[in-house]
Design a protein around this motif. Structure first.
Motif, PDB file in Angstrom:
ATOM      1  N   GLY A  42      -0.990   2.617  13.685  1.00 42.56           N
ATOM      2  CA  GLY A  42      -1.428   1.696  12.952  1.00 42.56           C
ATOM      3  C   GLY A  42      -1.232   0.177  13.543  1.00 42.56           C
ATOM      4  O   GLY A  42      -0.748   0.123  14.439  1.00 42.56           O
ATOM      5  N   ARG A  43      -0.935  -0.927  12.322  1.00 38.91           N
ATOM      6  CA  ARG A  43      -0.667  -2.071  12.715  1.00 38.91           C
ATOM      7  C   ARG A  43       0.719  -2.620  12.243  1.00 38.91           C
ATOM      8  O   ARG A  43       1.147  -1.744  11.413  1.00 38.91           O
ATOM      9  N   GLY A  44       1.253  -3.574  12.679  1.00 35.81           N
ATOM     10  CA  GLY A  44       2.475  -3.928  12.586  1.00 35.81           C
ATOM     11  C   GLY A  44       2.356  -5.382  11.782  1.00 35.81           C
ATOM     12  O   GLY A  44       3.537  -6.014  11.671  1.00 35.81           O
ATOM     13  N   ASP A  45       1.398  -5.817  11.292  1.00 34.02           N
ATOM     14  CA  ASP A  45       1.420  -7.199  10.600  1.00 34.02           C
ATOM     15  C   ASP A  45       0.915  -7.001   9.000  1.00 34.02           C
ATOM     16  O   ASP A  45      -0.427  -7.273   8.802  1.00 34.02           O
ATOM     17  N   PRO A  46       1.761  -6.487   8.241  1.00 36.27           N
ATOM     18  CA  PRO A  46       1.115  -6.273   6.825  1.00 36.27           C
ATOM     19  C   PRO A  46       0.962  -7.532   6.011  1.00 36.27           C
ATOM     20  O   PRO A  46       1.510  -8.566   6.198  1.00 36.27           O
ATOM     21  N   GLN A  47      -0.355  -7.513   5.523  1.00 32.41           N
ATOM     22  CA  GLN A  47      -0.836  -8.831   4.521  1.00 32.41           C
ATOM     23  C   GLN A  47      -0.442  -8.563   3.114  1.00 32.41           C
ATOM     24  O   GLN A  47      -0.264  -7.338   2.930  1.00 32.41           O
ATOM     25  N   PRO A  48      -0.767  -9.387   2.085  1.00 25.99           N
ATOM     26  CA  PRO A  48      -0.596  -9.081   0.858  1.00 25.99           C
ATOM     27  C   PRO A  48      -1.491  -7.683   0.318  1.00 25.99           C
ATOM     28  O   PRO A  48      -2.671  -7.947   0.830  1.00 25.99           O
ATOM     29  N   GLY A  49      -0.643  -6.954  -0.418  1.00 22.87           N
ATOM     30  CA  GLY A  49      -1.438  -5.744  -0.693  1.00 22.87           C
ATOM     31  C   GLY A  49      -1.254  -4.587   0.324  1.00 22.87           C
ATOM     32  O   GLY A  49      -1.925  -3.506   0.155  1.00 22.87           O
ATOM     33  N   GLU A  50      -0.639  -4.873   1.410  1.00 20.36           N
ATOM     34  CA  GLU A  50      -0.489  -4.046   2.434  1.00 20.36           C
ATOM     35  C   GLU A  50       0.913  -3.534   2.729  1.00 20.36           C
ATOM     36  O   GLU A  50       2.097  -4.309   2.291  1.00 20.36           O
ATOM     37  N   ILE A  51       1.355  -2.342   3.328  1.00 16.67           N
ATOM     38  CA  ILE A  51       2.663  -1.982   3.735  1.00 16.67           C
ATOM     39  C   ILE A  51       2.558  -1.201   5.153  1.00 16.67           C
ATOM     40  O   ILE A  51       1.736  -0.437   5.392  1.00 16.67           O
ATOM     41  N   ILE A  52       4.024  -1.086   5.648  1.00 19.05           N
ATOM     42  CA  ILE A  52       4.239  -0.438   6.686  1.00 19.05           C
ATOM     43  C   ILE A  52       5.131   0.595   6.079  1.00 19.05           C
ATOM     44  O   ILE A  52       6.370   0.286   5.592  1.00 19.05           O
ATOM     45  N   ALA A  53       4.827   1.934   6.426  1.00 19.17           N
ATOM     46  CA  ALA A  53       5.864   2.906   5.705  1.00 19.17           C
ATOM     47  C   ALA A  53       6.654   3.737   6.926  1.00 19.17           C
ATOM     48  O   ALA A  53       5.987   3.797   8.000  1.00 19.17           O
ATOM     49  N   ASP A  54       7.757   4.474   6.775  1.00 23.09           N
ATOM     50  CA  ASP A  54       8.622   4.955   7.619  1.00 23.09           C
ATOM     51  C   ASP A  54       7.614   6.317   7.894  1.00 23.09           C
ATOM     52  O   ASP A  54       7.205   6.950   7.113  1.00 23.09           O
ATOM     53  N   LYS A  55       7.793   6.874   9.017  1.00 24.88           N
ATOM     54  CA  LYS A  55       7.653   8.198   9.596  1.00 24.88           C
ATOM     55  C   LYS A  55       7.799   9.271   8.777  1.00 24.88           C
ATOM     56  O   LYS A  55       7.017  10.250   8.493  1.00 24.88           O
ATOM     57  N   VAL A  56       9.185   9.237   8.430  1.00 25.21           N
ATOM     58  CA  VAL A  56       9.568  10.272   7.617  1.00 25.21           C
ATOM     59  C   VAL A  56       8.928  10.425   6.211  1.00 25.21           C
ATOM     60  O   VAL A  56       8.622  11.200   5.637  1.00 25.21           O
ATOM     61  N   THR A  57       8.808   9.049   5.896  1.00 26.26           N
ATOM     62  CA  THR A  57       8.218   9.015   4.471  1.00 26.26           C
ATOM     63  C   THR A  57       6.715   9.594   4.411  1.00 26.26           C
ATOM     64  O   THR A  57       6.345  10.305   3.484  1.00 26.26           O
ATOM     65  N   MET A  58       5.966   9.441   5.462  1.00 30.78           N
ATOM     66  CA  MET A  58       4.621   9.764   5.604  1.00 30.78           C
ATOM     67  C   MET A  58       4.701  11.216   5.789  1.00 30.78           C
ATOM     68  O   MET A  58       3.988  11.856   5.061  1.00 30.78           O
ATOM     69  N   LYS A  59       5.446  11.837   6.559  1.00 31.70           N
ATOM     70  CA  LYS A  59       5.572  13.432   6.968  1.00 31.70           C
ATOM     71  C   LYS A  59       5.824  14.137   5.524  1.00 31.70           C
ATOM     72  O   LYS A  59       5.369  15.076   5.190  1.00 31.70           O
ATOM     73  N   THR A  60       7.078  13.684   4.963  1.00 30.19           N
ATOM     74  CA  THR A  60       7.621  14.444   3.805  1.00 30.19           C
ATOM     75  C   THR A  60       6.445  14.492   2.540  1.00 30.19           C
ATOM     76  O   THR A  60       6.568  15.160   1.632  1.00 30.19           O
ATOM     77  N   ASN A  61       5.882  13.416   2.458  1.00 30.18           N
ATOM     78  CA  ASN A  61       4.771  13.200   1.338  1.00 30.18           C
ATOM     79  C   ASN A  61       3.500  13.351   1.728  1.00 30.18           C
ATOM     80  O   ASN A  61       2.625  13.453   0.865  1.00 30.18           O
ATOM     81  N   GLY A  62       3.329  13.913   2.831  1.00 33.63           N
ATOM     82  CA  GLY A  62       1.812  13.973   3.226  1.00 33.63           C
ATOM     83  C   GLY A  62       1.020  13.035   3.279  1.00 33.63           C
ATOM     84  O   GLY A  62      -0.353  13.086   2.828  1.00 33.63           O
ATOM     85  N   LEU A  63       1.426  11.772   3.503  1.00 34.60           N
ATOM     86  CA  LEU A  63       0.494  10.566   3.667  1.00 34.60           C
ATOM     87  C   LEU A  63      -0.152  10.373   4.956  1.00 34.60           C
ATOM     88  O   LEU A  63       0.387  10.797   5.882  1.00 34.60           O
ATOM     89  N   HIS A  64      -1.049   9.515   5.014  1.00 32.63           N
ATOM     90  CA  HIS A  64      -1.895   9.137   5.939  1.00 32.63           C
ATOM     91  C   HIS A  64      -2.119   7.539   5.984  1.00 32.63           C
ATOM     92  O   HIS A  64      -2.119   6.978   4.964  1.00 32.63           O
ATOM     93  N   LEU A  65      -2.323   6.962   7.079  1.00 28.36           N
ATOM     94  CA  LEU A  65      -3.040   5.640   6.997  1.00 28.36           C
ATOM     95  C   LEU A  65      -4.154   5.379   6.178  1.00 28.36           C
ATOM     96  O   LEU A  65      -5.204   6.237   5.898  1.00 28.36           O
ATOM     97  N   GLY A  66      -4.197   4.496   5.292  1.00 27.75           N
ATOM     98  CA  GLY A  66      -5.290   4.257   4.350  1.00 27.75           C
ATOM     99  C   GLY A  66      -4.796   4.483   2.870  1.00 27.75           C
ATOM    100  O   GLY A  66      -5.527   4.241   2.159  1.00 27.75           O
ATOM    101  N   ASP A  67      -3.869   5.354   2.855  1.00 24.04           N
ATOM    102  CA  ASP A  67      -3.379   5.882   1.548  1.00 24.04           C
ATOM    103  C   ASP A  67      -2.640   4.678   0.888  1.00 24.04           C
ATOM    104  O   ASP A  67      -2.420   3.587   1.516  1.00 24.04           O
TER     105      ASP A  67
END
Length: 208
Positions: A42-67
């Protein structure tokens, strides 16, 4: 030298009913100072209302880009995945610094990241700031890394050492029980072998 304000706060984020401990870092995406070390997706420049999450957080919670995940009750769309930003039971997440102003106030920051003019001037810069502002805690990059590792050594390693000792004791006990049970199961067989050996010895004393 350059100075970059950062806002950091540890908070608990509910995802599918499970609480996640997240260190939210607010920084200026335009210069990248204080942001994620490496973007895996994904991207590395979060704008208001956006976030960059860690890979471990994504994997353990079954998250994907756009969630979306909520911070302080406000939804943030996941636009990037960072790696190398997980510390034991807690992970880092990154947002625009304006998103974190409500944590400490519109004009406050709890960290100031300073970039020295050259590799040999960091210690001099630290000493100068300490002289001008004795109430501030100033750390070089190596100092900051050492302090963080010291927290892990002092807080978690003793617990792990105790767990290793307990696991060793349990392992020895289990092996002992297995050997004892196997011996009891073959007790009659050992008796037969012993009787055969005794009879052979009586027939020919040289068989010993």
């Amino acid at each position: 030298s350059e100075a970059h304000p950062l806002v950091s706060r540890t908070t608990s984020i509910p995802i599918d009913g499970k609480e996640n401990s997240i260190n939210v870092i607010g920084y200026h995406p335009a210069n990248g100072a204080g942001g994620p070390f490496e973007i895996a997706e994904g991207r590395g420049d979060p704008q208001p209302g956006e976030i960059i999450a860690d890979k471990v957080t994504m994997k353990t919670n079954g998250l994907h880009l756009g969630d979306s995940i909520d911070i302080e009750g406000k939804p943030h769309e996941i636009i990037g995945v960072s790696q190398g930003t997980s510390v034991l039971v807690s992970q880092y997440a990154f947002v625009d610094i304006e998103e974190t102003r409500a944590f400490l106030g519109p004009s406050r920051a709890n960290f100031i990241l300073l970039k020295a003019a050259g590799p040999g001037t960091a210690e001099q810069l630290k000493q100068r700031i300490e002289e001008l502002y004795p109430g501030l805690a100033v750390f070089t990059k190596s100092d900051f890394a050492f302090n963080n590792s010291a927290v892990i050594r002092n807080s978690f390693l003793p617990i792990l050492a105790v767990l290793v000792v307990i696991a060793f004791i349990i392992g020895v006990a289990i092996v002992g029980l297995v050997v004892y049970s196997a011996t009891l199961e073959r007790k009659s067989e050992y008796g037969i072998l012993k009787a055969i050996a005794a009879n052979l010895h009586m027939v020919d004393p040289r068989l010993h």
